[in-house]
Motif scaffolding. Structure first.
Motif, PDB file in Angstrom:
ATOM      1  N   MET A  69      14.456   0.586  29.245  1.00  0.00           N
ATOM      2  CA  MET A  69      15.474   0.438  28.229  1.00  0.00           C
ATOM      3  C   MET A  69      15.314  -0.897  27.531  1.00  0.00           C
ATOM      4  O   MET A  69      14.996  -1.887  28.148  1.00  0.00           O
ATOM      5  N   ASP A  70      15.575  -0.878  26.235  1.00  0.00           N
ATOM      6  CA  ASP A  70      15.441  -2.067  25.411  1.00  0.00           C
ATOM      7  C   ASP A  70      16.809  -2.410  24.843  1.00  0.00           C
ATOM      8  O   ASP A  70      17.044  -2.297  23.654  1.00  0.00           O
ATOM      9  N   ARG A  71      17.715  -2.800  25.706  1.00  0.00           N
ATOM     10  CA  ARG A  71      19.106  -3.022  25.278  1.00  0.00           C
ATOM     11  C   ARG A  71      19.278  -4.404  24.675  1.00  0.00           C
ATOM     12  O   ARG A  71      19.703  -5.340  25.350  1.00  0.00           O
ATOM     13  N   SER A  72      18.986  -4.505  23.407  1.00  0.00           N
ATOM     14  CA  SER A  72      19.196  -5.744  22.685  1.00  0.00           C
ATOM     15  C   SER A  72      20.703  -5.966  22.551  1.00  0.00           C
ATOM     16  O   SER A  72      21.429  -5.055  22.146  1.00  0.00           O
ATOM     17  N   PRO A  73      21.190  -7.150  22.884  1.00  0.00           N
ATOM     18  CA  PRO A  73      22.639  -7.397  22.789  1.00  0.00           C
ATOM     19  C   PRO A  73      23.187  -7.175  21.375  1.00  0.00           C
ATOM     20  O   PRO A  73      24.302  -6.686  21.209  1.00  0.00           O
ATOM     21  N   LEU A  74      22.400  -7.503  20.371  1.00  0.00           N
ATOM     22  CA  LEU A  74      22.851  -7.323  18.999  1.00  0.00           C
ATOM     23  C   LEU A  74      23.049  -5.839  18.672  1.00  0.00           C
ATOM     24  O   LEU A  74      24.078  -5.440  18.113  1.00  0.00           O
ATOM     25  N   VAL A  75      22.071  -5.018  19.035  1.00  0.00           N
ATOM     26  CA  VAL A  75      22.146  -3.589  18.719  1.00  0.00           C
ATOM     27  C   VAL A  75      23.261  -2.931  19.531  1.00  0.00           C
ATOM     28  O   VAL A  75      24.003  -2.083  19.009  1.00  0.00           O
ATOM     29  N   VAL A  76      23.409  -3.312  20.799  1.00  0.00           N
ATOM     30  CA  VAL A  76      24.489  -2.756  21.614  1.00  0.00           C
ATOM     31  C   VAL A  76      25.841  -3.163  21.037  1.00  0.00           C
ATOM     32  O   VAL A  76      26.775  -2.355  20.958  1.00  0.00           O
ATOM     33  N   GLY A  77      25.940  -4.412  20.577  1.00  0.00           N
ATOM     34  CA  GLY A  77      27.183  -4.884  19.957  1.00  0.00           C
ATOM     35  C   GLY A  77      27.510  -4.121  18.686  1.00  0.00           C
ATOM     36  O   GLY A  77      28.662  -3.724  18.457  1.00  0.00           O
ATOM     37  N   LEU A  78      26.489  -3.905  17.856  1.00  0.00           N
ATOM     38  CA  LEU A  78      26.711  -3.128  16.634  1.00  0.00           C
ATOM     39  C   LEU A  78      27.128  -1.694  16.958  1.00  0.00           C
ATOM     40  O   LEU A  78      28.013  -1.131  16.294  1.00  0.00           O
ATOM     41  N   ALA A  79      26.500  -1.101  17.968  1.00  0.00           N
ATOM     42  CA  ALA A  79      26.888   0.250  18.372  1.00  0.00           C
ATOM     43  C   ALA A  79      28.350   0.266  18.812  1.00  0.00           C
ATOM     44  O   ALA A  79      29.100   1.184  18.467  1.00  0.00           O
ATOM     45  N   GLY A  80      28.772  -0.766  19.549  1.00  0.00           N
ATOM     46  CA  GLY A  80      30.166  -0.849  19.996  1.00  0.00           C
ATOM     47  C   GLY A  80      31.136  -1.001  18.838  1.00  0.00           C
ATOM     48  O   GLY A  80      32.187  -0.342  18.803  1.00  0.00           O
ATOM     49  N   VAL A  81      30.789  -1.844  17.879  1.00  0.00           N
ATOM     50  CA  VAL A  81      31.660  -2.054  16.721  1.00  0.00           C
ATOM     51  C   VAL A  81      31.795  -0.763  15.909  1.00  0.00           C
ATOM     52  O   VAL A  81      32.905  -0.359  15.534  1.00  0.00           O
ATOM     53  N   PHE A  82      30.673  -0.106  15.678  1.00  0.00           N
ATOM     54  CA  PHE A  82      30.730   1.141  14.899  1.00  0.00           C
ATOM     55  C   PHE A  82      31.446   2.251  15.666  1.00  0.00           C
ATOM     56  O   PHE A  82      32.150   3.065  15.069  1.00  0.00           O
ATOM     57  N   ALA A  83      31.289   2.274  16.980  1.00  0.00           N
ATOM     58  CA  ALA A  83      32.014   3.273  17.787  1.00  0.00           C
ATOM     59  C   ALA A  83      33.517   3.011  17.692  1.00  0.00           C
ATOM     60  O   ALA A  83      34.319   3.944  17.550  1.00  0.00           O
ATOM     61  N   GLY A  84      33.913   1.739  17.773  1.00  0.00           N
ATOM     62  CA  GLY A  84      35.337   1.391  17.650  1.00  0.00           C
ATOM     63  C   GLY A  84      35.892   1.775  16.295  1.00  0.00           C
ATOM     64  O   GLY A  84      37.004   2.324  16.190  1.00  0.00           O
ATOM     65  N   MET A  85      35.111   1.525  15.238  1.00  0.00           N
ATOM     66  CA  MET A  85      35.564   1.896  13.890  1.00  0.00           C
ATOM     67  C   MET A  85      35.693   3.415  13.766  1.00  0.00           C
ATOM     68  O   MET A  85      36.650   3.910  13.152  1.00  0.00           O
ATOM     69  N   THR A  86      34.751   4.141  14.373  1.00  0.00           N
ATOM     70  CA  THR A  86      34.802   5.604  14.310  1.00  0.00           C
ATOM     71  C   THR A  86      36.064   6.113  15.000  1.00  0.00           C
ATOM     72  O   THR A  86      36.794   6.960  14.461  1.00  0.00           O
ATOM     73  N   VAL A  87      36.332   5.606  16.195  1.00  0.00           N
ATOM     74  CA  VAL A  87      37.521   6.040  16.943  1.00  0.00           C
ATOM     75  C   VAL A  87      38.790   5.696  16.158  1.00  0.00           C
ATOM     76  O   VAL A  87      39.712   6.521  16.039  1.00  0.00           O
ATOM     77  N   LEU A  88      38.852   4.503  15.622  1.00  0.00           N
ATOM     78  CA  LEU A  88      40.021   4.083  14.849  1.00  0.00           C
ATOM     79  C   LEU A  88      40.240   5.002  13.642  1.00  0.00           C
ATOM     80  O   LEU A  88      41.380   5.451  13.382  1.00  0.00           O
ATOM     81  N   LEU A  89      39.164   5.310  12.925  1.00  0.00           N
ATOM     82  CA  LEU A  89      39.303   6.179  11.752  1.00  0.00           C
ATOM     83  C   LEU A  89      39.714   7.601  12.132  1.00  0.00           C
ATOM     84  O   LEU A  89      40.518   8.236  11.435  1.00  0.00           O
ATOM     85  N   VAL A  90      39.187   8.119  13.236  1.00  0.00           N
ATOM     86  CA  VAL A  90      39.562   9.467  13.679  1.00  0.00           C
ATOM     87  C   VAL A  90      41.041   9.494  14.076  1.00  0.00           C
ATOM     88  O   VAL A  90      41.783  10.434  13.737  1.00  0.00           O
ATOM     89  N   VAL A  91      41.502   8.459  14.787  1.00  0.00           N
ATOM     90  CA  VAL A  91      42.923   8.395  15.179  1.00  0.00           C
ATOM     91  C   VAL A  91      43.803   8.303  13.934  1.00  0.00           C
ATOM     92  O   VAL A  91      44.831   8.998  13.831  1.00  0.00           O
ATOM     93  N   LEU A  92      43.421   7.464  12.968  1.00  0.00           N
ATOM     94  CA  LEU A  92      44.207   7.349  11.734  1.00  0.00           C
ATOM     95  C   LEU A  92      44.247   8.682  10.972  1.00  0.00           C
ATOM     96  O   LEU A  92      45.281   9.057  10.419  1.00  0.00           O
TER      97      LEU A  92
END
Length: 169
Positions: free
Chosen positions: A1-24
């Protein structure tokens, strides 16, 4: 696995935005907000695939499959590529007498391949028996005049190259 902290962080931010938008979208019953969430979900998926190394593996698998398909085409597989008249080897150079082509056909060792030595010397404008340095120099001069990228004739260029290959074998 090549878990770059930057890419994992971006995935987390976009996942949070997706969840927030779906809830809204669910709370306000608004389809437009849900449609805005779709690109965020796609970006989350791509970031996670990249972070886990799966994207790289999938690309490598597709490249290997394409390479195998090209090799099958070169061998004349079903519905594919050249089968006859291709006298090139796997390295891309012209096949010589006794060798096999990409299609697996053997080149007749008794068949004339290219110009005779006398014709080769004449093509390069040399006297028979000229040394290798003279052959190389004459070839370079002729190529400057005949190369298609410099406005020369492609067939003449091939003749000059064949003559040089005959004299340097």
């Amino acid at each position: 696995m090549d878990r770059s902290p930057l890419v994992v962080g971006l995935a987390g931010v976009f996942a949070g935005m997706t969840v927030l938008l779906v809830v809204l979208a669910a709370v306000f019953r608004d389809v437009v907000v849900l449609l805005v969430a779709v690109p965020f979900a796609g970006a989350t998926y791509l970031f996670w695939q990249h972070a886990s190394g799966r994207l790289r593996e999938r690309i490598r698998e597709q490249a290997a499959a394409a390479s195998r398909a090209r090799e099958a085409d070169d061998r004349g597989g079903f519905g594919a590529g050249p089968r006859f008249g291709d006298a090139r080897t796997r390295t891309g150079r012209q096949a010589r007498a006794g060798e096999r082509t990409r299609g697996g056909q053997r080149i007749d060792p008794n068949a004339p391949s290219g110009p005779s030595r006398e014709e080769a010397y004449a093509t390069l404008g040399l006297d028979p028996g000229a040394d290798e340095a003279s052959v190389r120099e004459a070839y370079r001069e002729r190529v400057k005049d005949t190369h298609p990228d410099r406005g020369g004739d492609e067939e003449r260029f091939k003749e000059v190259t064949a003559a040089y290959e005959r004299l340097t074998d």
